[in-house]
Design an enzyme around this catalytic site. Structure first.
Site, short mmCIF file in Angstrom:
data_model
loop_
_atom_site.label_atom_id
_atom_site.label_comp_id
_atom_site.label_asym_id
_atom_site.label_seq_id
_atom_site.Cartn_x
_atom_site.Cartn_y
_atom_site.Cartn_z
N ASP A 16 0.83 -1.20 0.00
CA ASP A 16 0.00 0.00 0.00
C ASP A 16 0.87 1.26 0.00
O ASP A 16 1.96 1.26 0.56
CB ASP A 16 -0.90 -0.03 1.25
CG ASP A 16 -2.09 0.89 1.11
OD1 ASP A 16 -2.29 1.45 0.01
OD2 ASP A 16 -2.83 1.06 2.09
N ASN A 64 -10.44 -2.92 -6.54
CA ASN A 64 -9.61 -1.92 -7.23
C ASN A 64 -10.17 -1.56 -8.61
O ASN A 64 -9.78 -0.54 -9.19
CB ASN A 64 -8.16 -2.40 -7.38
CG ASN A 64 -7.37 -2.33 -6.09
OD1 ASN A 64 -6.41 -3.07 -5.89
ND2 ASN A 64 -7.76 -1.43 -5.18
#
Ligand code: FPP
Length: 231
Positions: A16, A64
């Site tokens: 991340d 996503n």
């Protein structure tokens, strides 16, 4: 590497902070993904060379796809070119690459690049890099249940259920999330049951060998009881 450190068998990383890494440098988010990909290449080799047998990474979640078309397209193109370009890197380092996730609704060229990388690295014995792509932990469980029903199985235990997951992998010992977020984000829910969790404030492109060593130092200190009583 410090010899006193305990080495986990299976490490998982939520990669991340690529976007923030780029934005803070005045760059486009895509540059952060390039930097993240580059970092994953060398970091995965380091982690598997340390003696970790399986490294699972969260490359792209089912959620996503909600990002802009521009970013999704960029990532898919990066996977296609990156997986092709780095084939020899993984073969030379004896790393077996596998994928977890739903391949059905991915672009054909992405699936092709994934299949080719899996095939060319299939004999790697140093360790396994499990790339979770179009992956969701809840979807994985639902897909397993549906396959169990399709097989006409009437009852399962934990061991049988595990065999229906995308890959047959041992439980995760250490889960790392970079960039300061304190969430699991639908990552490997079944496999994380007794994992030790480690959160780092470093953005993924900067999460290097030294940062991984810090996670190992912390992991070594943890007292893993798996629900039992402290001796
Ligand atoms: C997380 O950063 C990264 C992603 C969702 C993209 C996927 C990861 C890479 C391209 C690097 C590794 C590549 C492979 C093939 C495993 P973010 O975009 O969520 O960053 P932000 O939270 O700062 O916006």
């Amino acid at each position: 590497m410090n010899r006193e450190l305990k080495i986990p068998n299976h490490v998982a990383i939520i990669l991340d902070g690529n976007g923030r890494w780029a934005t803070e440098r005045g760059l486009k988010r895509s540059k952060g993904h390039d930097a993240g990909f580059k970092n994953l290449k060398t970091l995965s080799d380091y982690i598997l060379t340390c003696g970790v047998k399986i490294l699972s990474v969260f490359a792209f979640s089912t959620e996503n796809f909600k990002r802009s078309k521009e970013e999704v397209d960029y990532l898919m193109n990066l996977f296609v070119t990156g997986f092709k370009k780095e084939r020899n890197y993984f073969v030379e380092r004896n790393i077996k690459v596998i994928f977890s996730g739903r391949k059905v609704n991915l672009r054909k060229d992405v699936v092709k690049a994934m299949n080719e990388l899996e095939k060319i690295t299939k004999d790697g014995t140093k360790g396994i890099l499990n790339i979770c792509l179009n992956y969701g932990g809840q979807s994985e469980i639902v897909d397993a249940v549906n396959n169990i029903i399709l097989d006409g199985v009437k009852e399962v235990d934990e061991e049988t259920f595990s065999k229906y997951l995308y890959q047959e992998l041992p439980p995760i010992d250490l889960m790392i999330r970079t960039s300061g977020e304190l969430r699991i984000s639908n990552f490997m829910l079944w496999q994380l049951a007794y994992a030790e969790l480690y959160f780092s404030n470093t953005y993924f492109p900067d999460f290097d060998e030294k940062e991984f060593d810090k996670a190992l130092v912390e992991y070594t200190k943890r007292d893993r009881r798996f629900g039992g009583i402290k001796k």
